[in-house]
Motif scaffolding. Structure first.
Motif, PDB file in Angstrom:
ATOM      1  N   VAL A 125      11.646  -1.325   4.557  1.00 30.24           N
ATOM      2  CA  VAL A 125      11.413  -1.802   3.202  1.00 30.24           C
ATOM      3  C   VAL A 125      10.428  -0.910   2.455  1.00 30.24           C
ATOM      4  N   GLY A 126       9.397  -0.450   3.136  1.00 29.09           N
ATOM      5  CA  GLY A 126       8.328   0.292   2.476  1.00 29.09           C
ATOM      6  C   GLY A 126       8.657   1.732   2.163  1.00 29.09           C
ATOM      7  N   VAL A 127       9.323   2.397   3.082  1.00 28.41           N
ATOM      8  CA  VAL A 127       9.648   3.811   2.902  1.00 28.41           C
ATOM      9  C   VAL A 127      11.090   3.895   2.432  1.00 28.41           C
ATOM     10  N   LEU A 128      11.260   4.074   1.140  1.00 26.89           N
ATOM     11  CA  LEU A 128      12.590   4.039   0.534  1.00 26.89           C
ATOM     12  C   LEU A 128      13.205   5.432   0.495  1.00 26.89           C
ATOM     13  N   ASP A 129      14.261   5.633   1.250  1.00 27.82           N
ATOM     14  CA  ASP A 129      14.944   6.921   1.249  1.00 27.82           C
ATOM     15  C   ASP A 129      15.654   7.191  -0.067  1.00 27.82           C
ATOM     16  N   VAL A 169       5.843   3.957  -6.213  1.00 24.02           N
ATOM     17  CA  VAL A 169       7.220   3.468  -6.176  1.00 24.02           C
ATOM     18  C   VAL A 169       7.385   2.343  -7.183  1.00 24.02           C
ATOM     19  N   GLY A 170       8.274   2.532  -8.141  1.00 24.26           N
ATOM     20  CA  GLY A 170       8.683   1.479  -9.065  1.00 24.26           C
ATOM     21  C   GLY A 170       7.591   0.924  -9.948  1.00 24.26           C
ATOM     22  N   VAL A 221       6.544   9.122   2.480  1.00 22.95           N
ATOM     23  CA  VAL A 221       5.588   8.726   3.512  1.00 22.95           C
ATOM     24  C   VAL A 221       4.192   9.040   2.980  1.00 22.95           C
ATOM     25  N   PRO A 222       3.335   8.036   2.865  1.00 22.45           N
ATOM     26  CA  PRO A 222       2.007   8.270   2.295  1.00 22.45           C
ATOM     27  C   PRO A 222       1.158   9.172   3.195  1.00 22.45           C
ATOM     28  N   PRO A 223       0.215   9.890   2.613  1.00 27.73           N
ATOM     29  CA  PRO A 223      -0.600  10.809   3.404  1.00 27.73           C
ATOM     30  C   PRO A 223      -1.471  10.103   4.444  1.00 27.73           C
ATOM     31  N   GLN A 272       0.826  -1.209   0.000  1.00 30.92           N
ATOM     32  CA  GLN A 272       0.000   0.000   0.000  1.00 30.92           C
ATOM     33  C   GLN A 272       0.864   1.264   0.000  1.00 30.92           C
ATOM     34  N   VAL A 273       1.962   1.245   0.753  1.00 32.25           N
ATOM     35  CA  VAL A 273       2.879   2.397   0.758  1.00 32.25           C
ATOM     36  C   VAL A 273       3.457   2.592  -0.632  1.00 32.25           C
ATOM     37  N   TRP A 274       3.932   1.506  -1.247  1.00 29.69           N
ATOM     38  CA  TRP A 274       4.516   1.605  -2.580  1.00 29.69           C
ATOM     39  C   TRP A 274       3.485   2.051  -3.601  1.00 29.69           C
TER      40      TRP A 274
END
Length: 121
Positions: free
Chosen positions: A96-100, A37-38, A111-113, A30-32
């Protein structure tokens, strides 16, 4: 001395591990998805491969905690294993989810809203 994880008690770590792994993988997906992302199919393949690994990790964690507490203190063991599982899931989603390293085209700071501000990532 009776082991804390035997017979029907084997199902608790396997079931709880599956739920924790599934929730972690779903949250990362869900974050991606929210932060764009990707590639969606590549992300799905990575998460599909990650699911059984995490299932094993969470099941082993639950087994270790249940064995450490013993058969007589099942309620405390379940509470402790649940707390450790939530902490591990949060750490994995944050790592893993929040990729810097990924540029944030949609989400500021990746960071998702919908992510609660009181939970740091």
């Amino acid at each position: 001395m009776r082991a804390a994880v035997d017979g029907a008690g084997f199902l608790l770590p396997v079931g709880a591990g599956g739920v924790a792994a599934g929730a972690t993988v779903w949250t990362v997906a869900q974050v991606w998805r929210t932060c764009d992302v990707g590639n969606g199919s590549a992300n799905g393949a990575v998460l599909l491969l990650l699911l059984p690994v995490l299932w094993g990790v969470f099941a082993a964690l639950w087994t270790a905690v249940l064995r450490a507490f013993g058969a007589g203190r099942r309620t405390g063991a379940v509470a402790a294993a649940l707390c450790v599982s939530v902490g591990l899931a949060w750490a994995l989603v944050s790592w893993v989810g929040v990729l810097d390293s990924y540029s944030a085209p949609v989400c500021p700071g990746n960071v998702p809203p919908w992510w609660p501000e009181v939970i740091p990532v």
